[in-house]
Design an enzyme around this catalytic site. Structure first.
Site, PDB file in Angstrom:
ATOM      1  N   SER A  50       8.020   7.046  10.646  1.00  0.00           N
ATOM      2  CA  SER A  50       7.360   7.514  11.861  1.00  0.00           C
ATOM      3  C   SER A  50       7.754   6.626  13.025  1.00  0.00           C
ATOM      4  CB  SER A  50       5.837   7.471  11.685  1.00  0.00           C
ATOM      5  OG  SER A  50       5.175   7.766  12.895  1.00  0.00           O
ATOM      6  N   TYR A  54      -1.231   1.815   9.516  1.00  0.00           N
ATOM      7  CA  TYR A  54      -0.292   2.937   9.459  1.00  0.00           C
ATOM      8  C   TYR A  54       1.057   2.526  10.042  1.00  0.00           C
ATOM      9  CZ  TYR A  54       1.675   7.614   9.824  1.00  0.00           C
ATOM     10  OH  TYR A  54       2.490   8.717   9.690  1.00  0.00           O
TER      11      TYR A  54
END
Length: 256
Positions: free
Chosen positions: A138, A148
């Site tokens: 990502s 994350y």
């Protein structure tokens, strides 16, 4: 006939990969936890595209389940030609929380699971002399928004290391680094979509098509859409203090 395995293949980016690969005639092995949704997805793909679809119900947060999926990747009697390591979820929990379970599960699914499946696929494909591994990272992995970001930074770095180890083997490794993509991902993570400007959203099918085109070009890092390519350029050249400031602003807007 090419066979591709897609983890997290019943929703979001994983489902888009499954559709795109089925549309070009690949047979599929889709991996997900929900057996009912797996069966429905498999039947829909068989009916629409006329391909073979195998399903594996597995929780990639459980090591024994990961080993079952790894064994399928190592099965030379029915080889997997492409692995899309996509299974994952957003983590919207403070790094200071007493309950660290969400962070631990993220590490299990998106680090340990990716590592073990990538290793199984890489070994088997190297022996055969061909294959493709796509690991979904990502753009968040290049900023600093909690665990994350840390997990996806690991995926991006790991994937490039795997590409180095497999160079010259006939196995292509590509790291997909999406930005904000229109799927159910953000709702599941408890993130308000209204906090993200409309122009930053990317269509999921366009994202996957761009990634597969980058795979064909032999790219190790795929950042679909010019807006996120520009953003990655800015991130790369901006001072880290500026990245931390911007990350804090984005995180606080999600919590307002």
């Amino acid at each position: 006939m090419v066979t591709a395995m897609v983890t997290g293949g019943t929703s979001g980016i994983g489902a888009a990969f499954a559709r795109a690969l089925a549309d070009r005639g690949d047979n599929l092995v889709i991996v997900a936890r929900d057996e009912t949704r797996l069966a429905e997805t498999a039947e829909s793909l068989r009916t629409e595209y006329g391909i073979e679809v195998e399903t594996i119900s597995a929780d990639l947060g459980e090591r024994t389940d990961v080993l079952r999926v790894a064994a399928r990747l190592e099965d030379t009697s029915s080889p997997i030609d492409m692995l899309v390591n996509n299974a994952g979820f957003g983590v919207h929990a403070s790094l200071l929380a007493v309950d660290t379970t969400p962070h631990e599960r993220a590490i299990d699914v998106m680090i340990r699971g990716v590592l073990m499946l990538g290793a199984a696929a890489g070994r088997t494909m190297r022996t055969r002399g061909s294959g493709t591994i796509v690991n979904v990272s990502s753009v968040a992995g290049f900023v600093t928004m909690g665990s994350y970001s840390a997990v996806k930074a690991w995926v991006a770095s790991y994937s490039q290391g795997l590409a180095v180890e497999l160079k010259g083997s006939g196995v292509q490794v590509t790291t997909l680094c999406p930005g904000w993509v229109k799927t159910e991902f953000h709702a599941r993570a408890g993130i308000r979509e209204s906090s993200i400007p409309n122009f930053l959203w990317v269509d999921v099918d366009e994202l996957v098509a761009a990634c597969l085109a980058d795979v064909e070009k032999g790219k190790v890092i795929s950042v679909p859409s010019r807006r996120f390519q520009f953003l990655m350029f800015v991130i790369k050249h901006a001072p880290r203090s500026g990245i931390r400031w911007a990350s804090g602003k984005i995180s606080s807007s999600r919590n307002d």
